[in-house]
Design an enzyme around this catalytic site. Structure first.
Site, short mmCIF file in Angstrom:
data_model
loop_
_atom_site.label_atom_id
_atom_site.label_comp_id
_atom_site.label_asym_id
_atom_site.label_seq_id
_atom_site.Cartn_x
_atom_site.Cartn_y
_atom_site.Cartn_z
N GLU A 32 10.39 5.41 1.63
CA GLU A 32 9.85 5.86 3.12
C GLU A 32 10.16 4.87 4.05
O GLU A 32 9.29 4.23 4.74
CB GLU A 32 8.45 6.31 2.81
CG GLU A 32 8.15 7.39 2.07
CD GLU A 32 6.90 8.14 2.28
OE1 GLU A 32 6.22 7.36 2.97
OE2 GLU A 32 6.53 8.93 1.89
N GLU A 55 8.01 12.95 -4.04
CA GLU A 55 6.63 13.09 -3.64
C GLU A 55 6.45 14.52 -3.16
O GLU A 55 7.25 15.07 -2.28
CB GLU A 55 6.32 12.04 -2.79
CG GLU A 55 6.18 10.62 -3.36
CD GLU A 55 6.01 9.60 -2.49
OE1 GLU A 55 4.73 9.82 -1.81
OE2 GLU A 55 6.16 8.26 -2.73
C1 BG6 Z 1 3.59 8.55 0.60
C2 BG6 Z 1 3.97 7.15 -0.26
O1 BG6 Z 1 3.83 8.48 2.07
O2 BG6 Z 1 2.44 9.14 0.14
C3 BG6 Z 1 3.05 6.81 -1.27
O3 BG6 Z 1 5.32 6.83 -0.64
C4 BG6 Z 1 1.68 7.29 -0.74
O4 BG6 Z 1 3.14 5.54 -1.55
C5 BG6 Z 1 1.76 8.88 -0.52
O5 BG6 Z 1 0.58 7.05 -1.67
C6 BG6 Z 1 0.43 9.62 -0.32
O6 BG6 Z 1 -0.29 9.10 0.80
P1 BG6 Z 1 -1.49 8.44 0.84
O7 BG6 Z 1 -1.76 7.78 2.05
O8 BG6 Z 1 -2.62 9.46 0.80
O9 BG6 Z 1 -1.70 7.49 -0.35
#
Ligand code: BG6
Length: 470
Positions: free
Chosen positions: A166, A368
């Site tokens: 990211e 993800e």
């Molecule tokens: C992504 C990241 O943006 O989203 C992760 O690569 C992150 O590191 C995931 O944990 C979920 O977002 P958040 O803010 O709920 O942890």
């Protein structure tokens, strides 16, 4: 379009889940590791810091055993740069190197392919102090040298590396640290060059495949007004294509570059930079997807007024998502949301997959996607999470539809195998299929429990995505 019959998932489809070092490992100063910028970032009130994580550093075998029980054939995790090179750009730490050998070897023992992110938000703090982080070109060499250590050590046993997690979110959300828009795009340029050089080294040093891992999402126009359509196209350049065109085609998106030049905020490019971008050839594109974006056009005057008001109210989000004379992000009333306000949009995933495939024609890997919510551990040790099952099911169907559309999708690696610490919202915003029993400030025993989604996802994987029933 609807199909009468959906194509099956490919036989070698990668099924697993993702994590990042600083959000799960804990052991934040153990075995020679130094602080990263994530360890030192301010922690929102009421939420835990990252020091203990979910103790994955010590319990990785137990966690990988549980993944194997879910039939994973893939596990995405990141290597902590400050564990491998505690000084950022100096000596290699043998204990850090040994740790990831153990993790990788154990994955293989369990039939799980490690997908290794080289840098997931955890720049060594020493580099931030010494150079001001990515504002300084010297970070390029520091990163490439660190990557070379990883390729030398792990390149013979890792098939898939991811460069930077990211980059677009780091740049767009944390850009203020670089002082001016030109500073932001300069730091971004350094990261792009660093990534390109790392990809080139990877191909020289080992047989592994490598690709970037930005957060990518389709951008919808708020209305059918022509200017909103243009705004969506423009924001797509800024949020998505700036990070993918540079990786896949080795060039900046043209209209965006011209817009920067018009305002005098384009990055300074040194000799050899564009050659590196051109020579680096990603083998695939990985991306994180949480929901589609939605924007409307905003004029320069109106946008500046909105920014001024947002600044006065300390409304950082509006400030971050408003680009006077281009666009501003708006809420999409037609997109579902989680309790934490994150979009839920499986069709948006199919659209994103289609756009990426049709534009770049490179294999795609979803690194993800997930539903972060509060879960309840019942007295009998069960965790009923039908919302997570529903979320996963709908996104897996969207993947299958995209495959039927013709997309070359390599795998699905949602966030996350186990509960871990969210970037800003603590550990009780849970993403895992494995429940970790700790609260924000009470570490308890961090015992692992299987959620209902654990059994469901295991069954889904065992049937190669055919069995999606409850
Ligand atoms: C992504 C990241 O943006 O989203 C992760 O690569 C992150 O590191 C995931 O944990 C979920 O977002 P958040 O803010 O709920 O942890």
């Amino acid at each position: 379009m609807d199909y009468k019959t959906l194509k099956p998932f490919p036989k070698d489809f990668l099924w697993g889940a993702s994590s990042s070092a600083y959000q799960c490992e804990g052991a934040y100063l153990e075995d020679g590791k130094t602080l990263s910028v994530s360890d030192t970032a301010p922690i929102p009130e009421g939420t835990t810091n990252f020091n203990e994580g979910i103790d994955h550093y010590h319990r990785f075998k137990e966690d990988i055993d549980l993944m194997a029980e879910m039939h994973f054939n893939e596990f995405r995790f990141s290597i902590a740069w400050p564990r491998i090179i505690p000084s950022g750009d100096g000596e290699v730490n043998p204990k850090g190197v040994a740790h990831y050998h153990e993790v990788i070897d154990y994955c293989h023992e369990k039939g799980i392919e490690p997908v290794v992110t080289l840098y997931h938000f955890d720049l060594p703090q020493v580099l931030q102090d010494k150079y001001g982080g990515w504002a300084d070109r010297r970070c390029i060499d520091a990163f490439v040298n660190y990557c070379k250590v990883c390729f030398k050590e792990y390149g013979s046993k890792v098939k898939y590396f991811l460069t930077i997690n990211e980059q677009n979110m780091m740049v767009l959300y944390q850009g203020a640290q670089y002082g001016s828009p030109k500073g932001v795009w300069q730091a971004n340029h350094h990261m792009l060059v660093a990534q390109a050089k790392a990809m080139i080294e990877c191909h020289k040093m080992c047989k592994a495949k490598i690709g970037p891992a930005p957060n990518i999402t389709a951008i919808y126009p708020a209305t059918s007004a022509p200017m909103d359509n243009l705004a969506a196209m423009d924001f797509d350049q800024l949020r998505n294509r700036l990070f993918l065109d540079t990786a896949a085609f080795g060039k900046y998106p043209e209209a965006l570059w011209n817009w920067w030049k018009d305002q005098g905020i384009e990055p300074t490019i040194e000799d050899g930079d564009m050659e590196a971008l051109k020579d680096a050839k990603p083998d695939f594109l990985a991306f994180n997807y949480y929901g589609a974006g939605c924007v409307k056009y905003v004029s320069k005057e109106e946008g500046e007024k909105i920014l001024k008001e947002a600044n006065e109210k300390k409304d950082f989000m509006t400030g971050l998502m408003t680009y006077p004379g281009m666009c501003m992000a708006v809420n999409n009333p037609l997109q579902e949301q989680t309790a934490y306000g994150m979009g839920v949009d499986p069709t948006g995933l199919r659209i994103t997959l289609r756009q990426l495939w049709e534009r770049y024609h490179l294999p795609l890997l979803i690194t993800e996607n997930g539903c972060g919510v509060k879960d309840t551990l019942e007295a009998d040790g069960k965790i009923h999470d039908p919302y997570r099952i529903d979320y996963l099911r709908r996104h897996i169907i969207a993947c299958r539809e995209a495959i039927t559309d013709g997309v070359d999708l390599m795998g699905y690696s949602p966030w996350s195998a186990f509960d871990l610490i969210s970037t800003h919202q603590g550990v009780t915003k849970r993403y895992g299929m494995i429940y970790v029993d700790r609260d924000e400030f009470d570490l308890k025993e961090m015992k692992r429990y299987r959620k209902d989604s654990f059994y469901w996802y295991g069954k889904c994987i065992a049937s190669n995505g055919e069995d999606l029933d409850d």
